[in-house]
Design a protein around this motif. Structure first.
Motif, PDB file in Angstrom:
ATOM      1  N   UNK A   1      48.121  49.554  32.631  1.00  0.00           N
ATOM      2  CA  UNK A   1      46.890  49.966  31.965  1.00  0.00           C
ATOM      3  C   UNK A   1      46.198  48.751  31.347  1.00  0.00           C
ATOM      4  N   UNK A   2      46.989  47.905  30.706  1.00  0.00           N
ATOM      5  CA  UNK A   2      46.410  46.715  30.082  1.00  0.00           C
ATOM      6  C   UNK A   2      45.873  45.759  31.144  1.00  0.00           C
TER       7      UNK A   2
ATOM      8  N   UNK B   1      44.299  46.635  33.713  1.00  0.00           N
ATOM      9  CA  UNK B   1      42.970  47.114  34.084  1.00  0.00           C
ATOM     10  C   UNK B   1      41.916  46.807  33.017  1.00  0.00           C
ATOM     11  N   UNK B   2      42.405  46.632  31.789  1.00  0.00           N
ATOM     12  CA  UNK B   2      41.470  46.420  30.675  1.00  0.00           C
ATOM     13  C   UNK B   2      40.779  45.064  30.815  1.00  0.00           C
ATOM     14  N   UNK B   3      39.482  45.040  30.716  1.00  0.00           N
ATOM     15  CA  UNK B   3      38.655  43.843  30.886  1.00  0.00           C
ATOM     16  C   UNK B   3      38.955  43.105  32.188  1.00  0.00           C
ATOM     17  N   UNK B   4      39.188  43.916  33.219  1.00  0.00           N
ATOM     18  CA  UNK B   4      39.411  43.342  34.546  1.00  0.00           C
ATOM     19  C   UNK B   4      38.083  43.289  35.286  1.00  0.00           C
TER      20      UNK B   4
END
Lengths: 590, 282
Positions: free
Chosen positions: A364-365, A367-370
């Motif tokens: 999940x992390x 995907x964050x700011x990807x």
């Protein structure tokens, strides 16, 4: 080694495509074999669902197709039992295990670690040609006079041990045992090969903590198999002796079956369950770990971001593997096993949820700011994450032993493992195929077809398996030929009809995949060496790679871990593992 | 710089939203069958687990959908190079562990209460014997004793294989597929099997226990509501597995005693005690 010279040979058709010792060809052989199995096991699933929606209905056309199993078009209960038994067996062992471990493992691992082939190429070919008879024996069992094995994929004795107990326990169960022995022999040969390859054949600079997570996951999964399968081998050999040679490993005194008292005495039916699940639970992770590895590699590539917490990911894989040997009893909370022992397995099961949760948070992390690119492999990898979360959460119910009293052996369990294990693994096969297809065949799969296939599969998958939770909570048992015989299950029948229709859609969508696969193999757009702009070593090799992977050049040397995406200061948003620091600014090098 | 989201990003986001909504609808309903026993703690644990997992489900699936929607612009900023954060990782590991162990601790307490405790001394005992494809229930003699059973003696007249040399065999009563128990009294069920595995499943009572040949496994619970409830077999036991249902009749104590007495009165040899053989109760 002499492999460089070896590559110069012109190989005959037979040596090139049939008895090939090239890990890439063997990987593709495994993959296509597994697709064939999936086709059969998937059609079986359609028959199962047909009967669940309209139990004992007359289908004249099917009566002609299956004169023994559906005489006059009505499915026999024993045929139904053979169907769900073989669906489970084929899907778990002969489709998912073969595709994920043997198929992708063979193709990807030597490329990812910079090797020229597996450590033992002959053993590799032998392991493939050992699993083929296993598949043939399993398929052949359907044509036996009393049909294929019918005691469930778990084959609990006495049902599986006593011929009179169910028609499938005539020769069908013996064929099942023989098929399993072939499979396990093949898996063990492959496993030894994989472990040796990863330990000994890594290229210069490829330390263990620079290995891509796909390689890590398959490496650990085969270790699980090597340690867990012997227990099943012992089990099936004992079962064979109970069935044919008059022993009583699993048969206690006083069995009264088919109007007669059996002479056996001294056996314990629960022994089989322990032997089976000692393999059976690690087997779940054998399927899931590769899918997790694919997810990590695909996420990093298509999110253009390092996978979050690489070390934690490796640690979680190892923790899951170790713990998976200490949770098998959670399949047996109400089996008659001591409830004190149940408490032990209960605690371990709760603990194993922690590394799984860590993996989820890390994805999940990631995907964050990807910068997410929604190509087909990424869509399927996102599907894995979603499905894995859903299945993982229902596991918190089942692992909690007092809740398992009510939910055990119901459709809640079916829903749970079709998400966490079957679904994640199936989507893993699709994600892996879409991702490595250009490397396998030098051509791209069709994106449009790939996306249509993803959308229908993903939505239909939820429509099929999500409502099953409800059936299970309401107490609908699994393996029922006709649930409407119970008054309390009758009102649930519309849900079964909905699930069946969704299942047909799900099944039909797989035709899109098959068409795409075989069409793209010959007609797809030509792929360059690194179409996804990825970092791992397989993308350094040509598409498709030559026989010894790296051609006349020396094997690539590794300078960094595989997830250096969007590094500040680098001219591109990826940085392949074989690029030394001095070459980063040289944009023509990669 | 132009920022454009693809249609897929919208669609994917919408799909996840749909999954979340479906999931929400799903977990607001009372889904378990009506409870008729003292095992209500299991239901409470179930619903609390449903709430916790339901909330996590919505948050995580929602985040997946949101991240896809938010970070898949075709010409968005460069991705963040963010490879690890020990503090964050330790935090969520510990949080997960705390939640899981809280649920597990509660679960362990219930497991202890339902599975590890001996039945109270006033419990009424009954035996459930699974066979392909029916349940035979055996009630003890008035002195509370079950007669010896010998599988060699099994016959059409003596379906449970009661040993006639055992004094108690005369007082033992059998019934087929219909089980009678008193309300508000703990019931101890001794579960056995004659041929293959079965599983004694009472959906309304949160009771399930496999019947294993060669073993007698006991479980006990207290029925709390008078009424008729279905008994199911939850373990694959052969081609007639789906037909192996029965009825559990929870009765007031007086009615229960009358019922057992009336069954005991029909006594011309062991065979006649096997009431309901042809499907009719006495």
């Amino acid at each position: 080694m002499t492999q460089t010279a070896h590559a110069e040979h012109k190989l005959s058709f037979f040596r090139r495509y049939i008895w090939s010792q090239d890990h890439k060809v063997i990987g593709i052989q495994y993959l296509i074999t597994s697709f064939l199995v999936a086709l059969v096991a998937g059609l079986i699933a359609m028959l199962i669902r047909l009967n669940m929606a309209w139990p004992a209905h007359t289908w004249p056309v099917l009566g002609n197709l299956f004169p023994n199993g559906m005489p006059g078009g009505v499915m026999r209960p024993e045929f139904y039992a053979s169907l769900f038994t073989m669906h489970g067996t084929l899907m778990v062992f002969f489709f998912l295990s073969i595709a994920l471990i043997a198929g992708f493992g063979n193709f990807v691992i030597p490329l990812q670690i910079g090797a020229r082939d597996m450590a033992f190429p002959f053993l590799n070919a032998l392991s493939f040609w050992t699993v083929v008879p296993g598949v043939i024996v399993m398929f052949a069992s359907f044509f036996l006079p009393y049909g294929a094995a019918g005691a469930g994929w778990v084959s609990y004795p006495p049902l599986s041990a006593v011929k009179e107990a169910i028609p499938g326990s005539m020769m069908g169960q013996t064929y099942w045992i023989i098929g399993m022995v072939f499979f396990i022999a093949s898996f063990t040969m492959g496993g030894i090969n994989f472990v040796t390859t990863v330990m000994n054949c890594r290229t210069k600079g490829m330390t263990l903590m620079r290995m891509p997570l796909t390689t890590w996951a398959i490496f650990v999964a085969v270790l699980l198999g090597i340690f867990a399968f012997p227990s099943l081998v012992a089990g099936v050999i004992m079962l064979m002796f109970d069935r044919h040679f008059g022993t009583s490993f699993f048969l206690p005194a006083g069995l009264y079956i088919g109007e007669k008292l059996l002479p056996n005495q001294g056996g314990v039916p629960l022994l089989w369950q322990h032997l089976f699940w000692f393999l059976g639970h690690p087997e779940v992770y054998i399927l899931m770990l590769p899918a997790m590895g694919f997810t990590s590699d695909i996420f990093a590539t298509f999110a253009r971001k390092p996978i979050f917490g690489y070390k934690a990911m490796v640690g979680a894989i190892i923790a899951i593997a170790v713990l998976s040997f200490m949770v098998w009893g959670h399949h047996m909370f109400v089996s008659g096993m001591s409830p004190y022992l149940g408490a032990f397995f209960f605690v371990n099961t709760i603990i194993i949820a922690i590394p799984s949760a860590i993996k989820t948070f890390n994805w999940l992390t990631t995907l964050w700011r990807a910068r997410i690119h929604l190509a087909t492999p990424m869509l399927f990898a996102l599907g894995i994450l979603s499905i894995f979360v859903t299945g993982g959460l229902s596991g918190i119910f089942l692992g909690n032993s007092p809740l398992d009293i009510h939910l055990h052996d119901t459709y809640f369990v079916i829903a749970h493992f079709h998400f966490i294990m079957a679904g994640a693994a199936l989507f893993g096969v699709f994600a892996g195929t879409a991702y490595w297809f250009p490397k396998m065949f030098g051509r791209m799969m069709n994106e449009t077809l790939g996306k249509i296939h993803f959308w229908i599969t993903f939505i239909a998958y939820y429509c099929v398996f999500f409502p099953m939770h409800y059936l299970g909570m309401h107490g609908m048992m699994r393996r029922l030929y006709d649930p409407t015989r119970y008054a309390y299950l009758k009102p649930l029948q519309p849900i079964n009809v909905f699930i069946t229709i969704s299942a047909f859609v799900l099944g039909a969508a797989q035709l899109i995949f098959m068409v795409n696969f075989f069409w793209s193999m010959f007609k797809g757009k030509k792929a360059d060496a690194n179409p996804w702009k990825s970092n791992t070593l397989e993308w350094v090799a040509a598409s498709p790679p030559p026989h010894d992977n790296w051609g006349p050049e020396p094997s690539p040397v590794v300078y960094r871990y595989p997830y250096d995406y969007s590094v500040s200061g680098a001219p591109k948003d990826y940085l392949p593992q074989n690029i030394p620091d001095s070459e980063i600014q040289n944009t023509s090098a990669y | 710089m132009e920022k454009k989201r693809s249609f897929e990003a919208f669609a994917l986001g919408a799909t996840f939203l749909l999954i979340v909504i479906l999931g929400t609808v799903f977990f607001f309903k009372p889904w378990l069958p009506e409870l008729a026993s003292d095992r209500g703690e299991i239901d409470k644990l179930f619903y609390v687990t449903l709430w916790i997992t339901g909330i996590v489900f919505i948050i995580v699936q929602g985040l997946i959908g949101y991240f896809i929607w938010r970070y898949s612009k075709e010409k968005s900023e460069k991705a963040l190079h963010y490879s690890h954060d020990t503090r964050l990782e330790v935090t969520w590991t510990v949080l997960t562990a705390v939640f899981l162990f809280a649920l597990a601790g509660w679960g362990m307490k219930i497991w202890n209460g339902t599975m590890l405790q001996p039945p109270p001394p006033n419990a009424v005992a009954v035996e459930a014997i699974g066979q392909q494809f029916a349940w035979t229930f055996r009630y003890p003699s008035p002195n509370g004793m079950f007669a010896r059973i010998d599988p060699k003696l099994i016959s059409y007249q003596n379906p449970a294989g009661l040993d006639p040399k055992d004094e108690n065999s005369k007082g033992n009563v059998l019934s087929k597929n219909d089980l009678y128990i008193p309300v508000n009294v703990p019931v101890l069920v001794r579960i056995r099997a004659m041929d293959v595995l079965h599983s004694f499943f009472l959906p309304n009572f949160r009771v399930k226990q496999d019947a294993v040949p060669g073993m007698t496994v006991s479980t006990w619970f207290t029925p709390t509501k008078v009424g008729d409830y279905e008994i199911a077999c939850a373990q694959l036991c052969g081609l007639g597995h789906y037909t192996m249902g029965g009825m559990l009749h929870v009765m007031k104590m007086e009615d229960y005693q009358k019922k057992i007495e009336s069954m005991r009165k029909i006594k011309v040899g062991i065979d006649m005690k096997f009431v309901g053989l042809k499907g009719n109760s006495p």
